[in-house]
Design a protein around this motif. Structure first.
Motif, PDB file in Angstrom:
ATOM      1  N   GLY A 167      30.607  44.780  45.223  1.00  0.00           N
ATOM      2  CA  GLY A 167      29.236  45.235  45.014  1.00  0.00           C
ATOM      3  C   GLY A 167      28.339  44.225  44.316  1.00  0.00           C
ATOM      4  N   ASN A 168      28.937  43.229  43.659  1.00  0.00           N
ATOM      5  CA  ASN A 168      28.096  42.257  42.947  1.00  0.00           C
ATOM      6  C   ASN A 168      28.446  40.801  43.241  1.00  0.00           C
ATOM      7  OD1 ASN A 168      30.417  41.693  41.421  1.00  0.00           O
ATOM      8  ND2 ASN A 168      29.640  42.624  39.551  1.00  0.00           N
ATOM      9  N   ILE A 169      29.425  40.555  44.107  1.00  0.00           N
ATOM     10  CA  ILE A 169      29.861  39.176  44.347  1.00  0.00           C
ATOM     11  C   ILE A 169      28.746  38.300  44.931  1.00  0.00           C
ATOM     12  CG2 ILE A 169      30.881  39.707  46.613  1.00  0.00           C
ATOM     13  CD1 ILE A 169      32.190  37.099  44.084  1.00  0.00           C
ATOM     14  N   LEU A 170      27.932  38.843  45.803  1.00  0.00           N
ATOM     15  CA  LEU A 170      26.851  38.023  46.370  1.00  0.00           C
ATOM     16  C   LEU A 170      25.810  37.654  45.308  1.00  0.00           C
ATOM     17  CD1 LEU A 170      26.311  39.665  49.869  1.00  0.00           C
ATOM     18  CD2 LEU A 170      27.236  37.404  49.380  1.00  0.00           C
ATOM     19  N   GLN A 171      25.420  38.636  44.481  1.00  0.00           N
ATOM     20  CA  GLN A 171      24.426  38.364  43.440  1.00  0.00           C
ATOM     21  C   GLN A 171      24.974  37.374  42.409  1.00  0.00           C
ATOM     22  OE1 GLN A 171      25.305  41.439  44.441  1.00  0.00           O
ATOM     23  NE2 GLN A 171      23.445  42.452  45.120  1.00  0.00           N
ATOM     24  N   LEU A 172      26.234  37.568  42.013  1.00  0.00           N
ATOM     25  CA  LEU A 172      26.831  36.662  41.039  1.00  0.00           C
ATOM     26  C   LEU A 172      27.016  35.263  41.620  1.00  0.00           C
ATOM     27  CD1 LEU A 172      29.482  39.024  39.398  1.00  0.00           C
ATOM     28  CD2 LEU A 172      27.339  38.209  38.387  1.00  0.00           C
ATOM     29  N   SER A 173      27.403  35.185  42.891  1.00  0.00           N
ATOM     30  CA  SER A 173      27.561  33.884  43.544  1.00  0.00           C
ATOM     31  C   SER A 173      26.224  33.163  43.631  1.00  0.00           C
ATOM     32  CB  SER A 173      28.152  34.044  44.944  1.00  0.00           C
ATOM     33  OG  SER A 173      29.450  34.559  44.882  1.00  0.00           O
ATOM     34  N   LEU A 174      25.196  33.881  44.046  1.00  0.00           N
ATOM     35  CA  LEU A 174      23.855  33.303  44.132  1.00  0.00           C
ATOM     36  C   LEU A 174      23.410  32.766  42.782  1.00  0.00           C
ATOM     37  CD1 LEU A 174      21.086  32.779  45.495  1.00  0.00           C
ATOM     38  CD2 LEU A 174      20.485  35.146  44.905  1.00  0.00           C
ATOM     39  N   THR A 175      23.538  33.587  41.763  1.00  0.00           N
ATOM     40  CA  THR A 175      23.088  33.198  40.427  1.00  0.00           C
ATOM     41  C   THR A 175      23.883  32.008  39.908  1.00  0.00           C
ATOM     42  OG1 THR A 175      22.577  35.526  40.035  1.00  0.00           O
ATOM     43  CG2 THR A 175      22.568  34.072  38.127  1.00  0.00           C
ATOM     44  N   SER A 176      25.180  32.046  40.108  1.00  0.00           N
ATOM     45  CA  SER A 176      26.040  30.951  39.672  1.00  0.00           C
ATOM     46  C   SER A 176      25.686  29.654  40.400  1.00  0.00           C
ATOM     47  CB  SER A 176      27.501  31.337  39.928  1.00  0.00           C
ATOM     48  OG  SER A 176      28.369  30.360  39.445  1.00  0.00           O
ATOM     49  N   ASN A 182      15.304  35.699  38.742  1.00  0.00           N
ATOM     50  CA  ASN A 182      15.001  35.264  37.375  1.00  0.00           C
ATOM     51  C   ASN A 182      15.765  36.108  36.356  1.00  0.00           C
ATOM     52  OD1 ASN A 182      13.207  33.387  38.412  1.00  0.00           O
ATOM     53  ND2 ASN A 182      11.407  34.645  38.032  1.00  0.00           N
ATOM     54  N   LYS A 183      15.784  37.415  36.583  1.00  0.00           N
ATOM     55  CA  LYS A 183      16.488  38.328  35.678  1.00  0.00           C
ATOM     56  C   LYS A 183      17.996  38.079  35.715  1.00  0.00           C
ATOM     57  CE  LYS A 183      16.638  43.125  34.331  1.00  0.00           C
ATOM     58  NZ  LYS A 183      17.764  43.919  34.591  1.00  0.00           N
ATOM     59  N   MET A 184      18.539  37.900  36.922  1.00  0.00           N
ATOM     60  CA  MET A 184      19.977  37.644  37.059  1.00  0.00           C
ATOM     61  C   MET A 184      20.358  36.334  36.368  1.00  0.00           C
ATOM     62  SD  MET A 184      20.949  39.017  40.918  1.00  0.00           S
ATOM     63  CE  MET A 184      20.010  37.780  41.772  1.00  0.00           C
ATOM     64  N   GLU A 185      19.481  35.347  36.466  1.00  0.00           N
ATOM     65  CA  GLU A 185      19.722  34.054  35.815  1.00  0.00           C
ATOM     66  C   GLU A 185      19.832  34.211  34.300  1.00  0.00           C
ATOM     67  OE1 GLU A 185      18.011  29.720  36.829  1.00  0.00           O
ATOM     68  OE2 GLU A 185      16.671  31.356  37.389  1.00  0.00           O
ATOM     69  N   ILE A 186      18.916  34.940  33.724  1.00  0.00           N
ATOM     70  CA  ILE A 186      18.920  35.165  32.272  1.00  0.00           C
ATOM     71  C   ILE A 186      20.191  35.889  31.846  1.00  0.00           C
ATOM     72  CG2 ILE A 186      17.784  36.429  30.386  1.00  0.00           C
ATOM     73  CD1 ILE A 186      15.104  35.809  31.898  1.00  0.00           C
ATOM     74  N   GLU A 187      20.544  36.959  32.573  1.00  0.00           N
ATOM     75  CA  GLU A 187      21.748  37.722  32.239  1.00  0.00           C
ATOM     76  C   GLU A 187      23.013  36.868  32.376  1.00  0.00           C
ATOM     77  OE1 GLU A 187      21.532  41.143  34.797  1.00  0.00           O
ATOM     78  OE2 GLU A 187      19.999  42.097  33.565  1.00  0.00           O
ATOM     79  N   PHE A 188      23.061  36.055  33.409  1.00  0.00           N
ATOM     80  CA  PHE A 188      24.227  35.203  33.636  1.00  0.00           C
ATOM     81  C   PHE A 188      24.328  34.143  32.535  1.00  0.00           C
ATOM     82  CE2 PHE A 188      27.208  32.479  35.748  1.00  0.00           C
ATOM     83  CZ  PHE A 188      27.834  33.232  36.724  1.00  0.00           C
ATOM     84  N   LEU A 189      23.205  33.532  32.207  1.00  0.00           N
ATOM     85  CA  LEU A 189      23.196  32.540  31.119  1.00  0.00           C
ATOM     86  C   LEU A 189      23.661  33.155  29.802  1.00  0.00           C
ATOM     87  CD1 LEU A 189      19.888  30.627  31.888  1.00  0.00           C
ATOM     88  CD2 LEU A 189      22.176  29.602  31.723  1.00  0.00           C
ATOM     89  N   GLN A 190      23.241  34.380  29.527  1.00  0.00           N
ATOM     90  CA  GLN A 190      23.677  35.058  28.308  1.00  0.00           C
ATOM     91  C   GLN A 190      25.182  35.297  28.325  1.00  0.00           C
ATOM     92  OE1 GLN A 190      21.002  38.419  28.420  1.00  0.00           O
ATOM     93  NE2 GLN A 190      19.458  37.366  27.192  1.00  0.00           N
TER      94      GLN A 190
END
Length: 146
Positions: A46-55, A85-93
């Motif tokens: 459910g989140n692999i695409l979003q996490l892959s994109l952000t990473s 932008n939001k996913m980037e911030i959350e991933f960086l955190q």
């Protein structure tokens, strides 16, 4: 147990790497980042695409001299620029803003990727996960997603 890496993810990565003109080093950095956050965020279908994109976006921005703006990457990932932008911030955190990869760590993942690429398709890959799910989003973002 279901495969985490599906054809959809592989197709996304192929398209992204072709369109964004990424080198293999970026894929390795993406894997390192995903591995680093897995203790804070479960990775599932459910989140692999979003996490892959952000990473990928973070790896490109950190390691490449030239890169596209977030609207281009958002278009490739089929999300809005605001969402990326939001996913980037959350991933960086989740990474505690630590994007640097030591050479030894890089070569460990590079060797793992080489070994996996030579696995027989009949063998069970370590890229399998349980079917339990969790969201990347914080509770406050549930209303924003609707």
């Amino acid at each position: 147990i279901k495969p985490l890496i599906t054809c959809k993810v592989v197709d996304f990565l192929k398209l992204f790497f072709e369109e964004a003109e990424c080198e293999t080093d970026i894929l390795i950095a993406m894997l390192v980042y995903l591995d680093r956050i897995k203790s804070k965020q479960q990775i599932h279908k459910g989140n692999i695409l979003q996490l892959s994109l952000t990473s990928l976006v973070l790896a490109i921005k950190f390691y490449e001299d030239y890169y596209f703006d977030n609207s281009t990457y958002a278009c490739l990932g089929k999300v809005t620029t605001k969402e990326l932008n939001k996913m980037e911030i959350e991933f960086l955190q989740m990474l505690d803003y630590k994007l640097h990869i030591r050479a030894t760590e890089f070569y460990t993942y590079s060797n793992l990727l080489d070994a996996l690429s030579q696995c027989s398709p009949k063998k069970k890959s370590p890229l399998y996960e349980s079917d339990e799910f969790a969201d990347l989003s914080t509770e406050s973002s549930d209303s924003e997603a609707e």
